[in-house]
Structure formats: structure tokens, C-alpha cells
Write an enzyme that holds these catalytic residues in place. Structure first.
Site, PDB file in Angstrom:
ATOM      1  N   GLU A  44       0.852  -1.191   0.000  1.00  0.00           N
ATOM      2  CA  GLU A  44       0.000   0.000   0.000  1.00  0.00           C
ATOM      3  C   GLU A  44       0.890   1.244   0.000  1.00  0.00           C
ATOM      4  O   GLU A  44       1.896   1.297   0.696  1.00  0.00           O
ATOM      5  CB  GLU A  44      -0.874  -0.024   1.250  1.00  0.00           C
ATOM      6  CG  GLU A  44      -1.763   1.200   1.431  1.00  0.00           C
ATOM      7  CD  GLU A  44      -2.548   1.173   2.734  1.00  0.00           C
ATOM      8  OE1 GLU A  44      -3.614   1.793   2.780  1.00  0.00           O
ATOM      9  OE2 GLU A  44      -2.092   0.530   3.709  1.00  0.00           O
ATOM     10  N   LYS A 109      -9.675   2.403  -2.282  1.00  0.00           N
ATOM     11  CA  LYS A 109      -9.882   1.821  -0.950  1.00  0.00           C
ATOM     12  C   LYS A 109     -11.221   2.277  -0.371  1.00  0.00           C
ATOM     13  O   LYS A 109     -11.501   3.465  -0.270  1.00  0.00           O
ATOM     14  CB  LYS A 109      -8.734   2.249  -0.042  1.00  0.00           C
ATOM     15  CG  LYS A 109      -8.714   1.622   1.339  1.00  0.00           C
ATOM     16  CD  LYS A 109      -7.484   2.139   2.093  1.00  0.00           C
ATOM     17  CE  LYS A 109      -7.320   1.518   3.458  1.00  0.00           C
ATOM     18  NZ  LYS A 109      -6.137   2.092   4.157  1.00  0.00           N
ATOM     19  N   CYS A 143      -5.373  -3.067   2.668  1.00  0.00           N
ATOM     20  CA  CYS A 143      -5.119  -2.938   4.098  1.00  0.00           C
ATOM     21  C   CYS A 143      -6.366  -3.067   4.978  1.00  0.00           C
ATOM     22  O   CYS A 143      -6.848  -4.167   5.220  1.00  0.00           O
ATOM     23  CB  CYS A 143      -4.377  -1.623   4.364  1.00  0.00           C
ATOM     24  SG  CYS A 143      -3.438  -1.640   5.925  1.00  0.00           S
TER      25      CYS A 143
END
Length: 258
Positions: A44, A109, A143
Site C-alpha cells: 500500500e 480503498k 489494508c
């Protein structure tokens, strides 16, 4: 055309804090050792570290995207990882799925990390990306998405999930446990790729990058040290597991609200 065995290269690395040029140069050197692979997975925000400094955000034709395109072409593989992107006057923690022919997909995300004020700086995505590469159906996520099983749920008949991360060592038990759970509950390969080392805020990352098979068994795991590893995942093995344990046929149906 489906290839039965997919070679996935995990790049568990430290990241130069908020220094795009230094990170791309560092990765150039690291990736020069890769002879042949189907997919390179980077952490990330691999070009900056997990930073809230949106002044570093790049456009979709910026230097990091161009670098990803060059690497994908040189290595004749997909390159994926996330970076901060500015588009339409908004900022995103955006995963890029760069193919060797220069075409790309992306995923923004969805679950922004509130403890680091990520939602104050970035705009959440609301759309899953399920992409196909060499016949494999793959779901790439970022994540904090790992903590949300509904978002990861295998309602798309994918073969593998990828999580790219900057996941702190102090919550490594959650990282390890949830990666394994996602593999088992979704009867899917899971690839978790995390950074190592301290970031600019003094937060230590132990990596713990892993490849886990659909039964929850580790095929690879590495803690604390930088590492480049190419792991083979096998589609016949995946199909055999699902035939033996046809649990996905009994999954619940649901809708996710935007």
C-alpha cells in the site's frame, strides 16, 4: 487462456518516507532480480509510505503510473500496489492493476483508516474490482479492507484475494488471523503483502506477508526482513478443495449499500 499455475512475486520492503523518486529507484534495483513471474505485488502507498500529505498525490499519468507501466512491460507481467492519486479534485488511496500492454484497472480503498485520519484526506471508493489475469479471477483490496468480511466475501467466484498493506506490527495478530480466515471462509487463495520497517511517524511494520491456500495453510510467510519471493498458486488444487468441501454453495446472499 487459463494457466493452471500462477507465479506471484511478493515484494516485502521498507519504504522511503514521502520520497517518490527514492522509492521508485529502490524498487527498480530490487525488481531487477526477478527473472520471470506473472504478477508483482507491492505494498500500500509503495511510493510514499502511508502518508496523509496529499501534496504528494499524483495524476493518473504521473511518474509512478509511468514507472508501473515500464516495469509491467519489461517483466511481461501485471504490477499492482496502491498510491495516492488526485482525480476530479479528490484524493484516493488507489490500487493500480497495470498490465504489460499498458492497460490498467484500479480500485479505490473503501475502508479508510479512521485512526490515522485517512477519511479526512481521502475519498472512499464504493466499487469492487474483480479482474481476470491469465484465466485467474482476482479480487485486489487494500489494508483496512481486511477487517470487513462482507466486502471481501466471495460472491464473485474469484480464485484469489490480494491485500496490499501498511499494517502496523502492534496489530499483527489481527493481520495474521484475518488473512487466514478470509482464505478459509472464501475458499480462495489469499495473498497479503505488507511493508516492513518504521514509517515517518515512528510506526513499526513487521511485514508478515503471506500466501495462504483455500484450506488456510500457509504457503509462504515472512516477518521483519525485506524479502522478494515468488510463490506458485495452483488452480487444480483450488478446484479440488472446492469439490471436496462445497461450502461456497451454501453462502448467504446480501446487498452492500453504497
Amino acid at each position: 487462456k487459463m494457466i493452471e499455475q500462477l507465479h506471484i512475486t511478493l515484494v516485502q520492503t521498507e519504504i522511503h518516507w514521502q520520497n517518490i523518486a527514492a522509492n521508485l529507484a529502490m524498487l527498480d534495483a530490487k525488481l531487477s532480480t526477478i527473472v520471470a513471474t506473472d504478477l508483482i505485488v507491492l505494498p500500500e502507498m509503495f511510493s510514499t509510505g502511508f502518508s496523509m500529505n496529499i501534496a504528494l498525490a499524483e495524476a493518473m499519468d504521473g511518474s509512478t503510473i509511468q514507472w508501473m507501466q515500464r516495469i509491467a512491460t519489461q517483466k511481461n507481467c501485471v504490477v499492482t500496489g496502491s498510491l495516492m492519486i488526485e482525480a476530479d479534485d479528490k484524493f484516493y488511496n488507489r490500487l493500480i492493476w497495470m498490465r504489460p500492454d499498458g492497460t490498467l484497472d484500479y480500485y479505490d480503498k473503501r475502508h479508510l483508516f479512521s485512526l490515522s485520519d485517512e477519511p479526512k484526506h481521502y475519498t472512499a471508493g464504493n466499487k469492487l474490482l474483480v479482474t481476470v489475469w491469465k484465466g485467474w479471477k482476482i479480487l485486489p483490496l487494500i489494508c483496512f479492507d481486511l477487517r470487513f468480511p462482507v466486502w471481501s466475501r466471495n460472491t464473485h467466484n474469484y480464485d484469489a484475494i490480494i491485500y496490499v498493506a501498511n499494517w502496523p506490527q502492534k496489530r499483527s495478530l489481527a493481520w495474521k488471523t484475518l488473512l487466514q480466515a478470509r482464505a478459509i471462509e472464501n475458499q480462495s487463495y489469499v495473498i497479503g503483502l505488507n511493508r516492513v520497517g518504521n514509517d515517518g511517524n515512528g510506526v513499526y511494520h513487521s511485514g508478515d506477508s503471506a500466501v495462504i491456500n483455500p484450506e488456510g495453510t500457509y504457503l509462504y510467510q515472512k516477518s521483519d526482513l525485506e524479502d522478494i519471493a515468488t510463490i506458485i498458486i495452483d488452480h487444480n488444487s483450488l478446484k479440488a478443495t472446492r469439490r471436496k468441501f462445497p461450502f461456497l454453495d451454501e453462502k448467504d446472499f446480501f446487498e452492500i449499500k453504497p
